[in-house]
Design a protein around this motif. Structure first.
Motif, short mmCIF file in Angstrom:
data_model
loop_
_atom_site.label_atom_id
_atom_site.label_comp_id
_atom_site.label_asym_id
_atom_site.label_seq_id
_atom_site.Cartn_x
_atom_site.Cartn_y
_atom_site.Cartn_z
N TYR A 84 0.86 -1.26 0.10
CA TYR A 84 0.14 -0.08 0.12
C TYR A 84 0.86 1.07 0.06
O TYR A 84 0.93 1.83 1.03
CB TYR A 84 -0.98 0.12 1.21
N PRO A 85 1.43 1.54 -1.10
CA PRO A 85 2.29 2.69 -1.14
C PRO A 85 1.94 4.13 -0.94
O PRO A 85 2.53 4.99 -0.48
CB PRO A 85 2.97 2.67 -2.57
N TRP A 86 0.49 4.09 -1.02
CA TRP A 86 -0.31 5.56 -0.87
C TRP A 86 -0.77 5.55 0.73
O TRP A 86 -1.65 6.60 1.06
CB TRP A 86 -1.43 5.42 -1.57
N LEU A 87 -0.19 4.63 1.57
CA LEU A 87 -1.05 4.35 2.96
C LEU A 87 -0.54 5.78 3.56
O LEU A 87 -1.59 6.00 4.56
CB LEU A 87 0.02 3.34 3.57
N PRO A 88 0.49 6.41 3.40
CA PRO A 88 0.31 7.88 4.32
C PRO A 88 -0.63 8.75 4.26
O PRO A 88 -0.99 9.29 5.09
CB PRO A 88 1.72 8.41 3.79
N PHE A 89 -1.55 8.51 3.14
CA PHE A 89 -2.89 9.22 3.30
C PHE A 89 -3.77 8.96 4.46
O PHE A 89 -4.38 9.90 5.13
CB PHE A 89 -3.62 9.06 1.88
N LEU A 90 -3.66 7.74 4.89
CA LEU A 90 -4.59 7.32 5.90
C LEU A 90 -3.78 7.53 7.16
O LEU A 90 -4.78 7.65 8.21
CB LEU A 90 -4.69 5.67 5.79
N LEU A 91 -2.63 7.78 7.30
CA LEU A 91 -2.17 7.74 8.68
C LEU A 91 -2.53 9.04 9.38
O LEU A 91 -2.79 10.08 8.80
CB LEU A 91 -0.43 7.72 8.44
N ASP A 92 -2.56 9.06 10.77
CA ASP A 92 -3.03 10.48 11.71
C ASP A 92 -1.81 11.14 11.58
O ASP A 92 -0.88 10.88 12.52
CB ASP A 92 -3.47 9.85 12.90
#
Length: 162
Positions: free
Chosen positions: A73-81
């Motif tokens: 999931y290389p786009w995961l930083p979008f979901l991180l708080d």
């Protein structure tokens, strides 16, 4: 709504992404991933010796688990708080760094720049696919990691997508 992915030593040692997949995949299926922006937290319970002074991001097994997650999931930083420090911790899992008692985490500058630009390109494309305006989000992402991105940078990217 906070979303928590709980990890333990067994999951980390076996590179088992199941806890993350169980949380992220339903969001993708329901197309609700875009409404979960900046709400993801990791609860990491990694067993170590009582006298082990290392931070979690300094433990190779923990870092490797996050490298595998980032590959999926290389786009995961979008979901991180981002506000609670999850982005900084996630970045520390993927970017070489040192800890300073006075300054906190000190990333390797060249590695951080490569990580940042890689994520800007990945997130920019992914946000576009999700029909989410991206420029302000990407600028905020860069600012959290200590960088300023000019409007001209985004114009150049758009021209290159011709």
């Amino acid at each position: 709504m906070t979303i928590i992915i709980s990890l333990n030593s067994n999951l980390i040692h076996s590179l088992n992404l199941a806890p993350a997949i169980e949380v992220i995949e339903p969001l993708l299926q329901e197309k609700s991933v875009t409404t979960q922006e900046q709400q993801l937290h990791f609860d990491i319970d990694f067993t170590r010796e009582a006298n082990d002074p290392r931070e979690l991001s300094e433990i190779p097994e923990v870092r490797l688990w996050f490298v595998r997650l980032d590959a999926k999931y290389p786009w995961l930083p979008f979901l991180l708080d981002w506000k609670s420090g999850e982005l900084a911790r996630y970045t520390a899992m993927l970017v070489p760094h040192q800890f300073s008692s006075k300054e906190g985490i000190l990333y390797n500058p060249e590695a951080l720049e490569i990580f940042l630009m890689n994520k800007i390109f990945i997130l920019g494309d992914w946000l576009k696919q999700q029909n989410i305006p991206s420029q302000s989000k990407l600028k905020s992402f860069a600012q959290i990691l200590g960088y300023e991105l000019e409007d001209g940078f985004f114009e150049m990217i758009e021209q290159g997508n011709g």
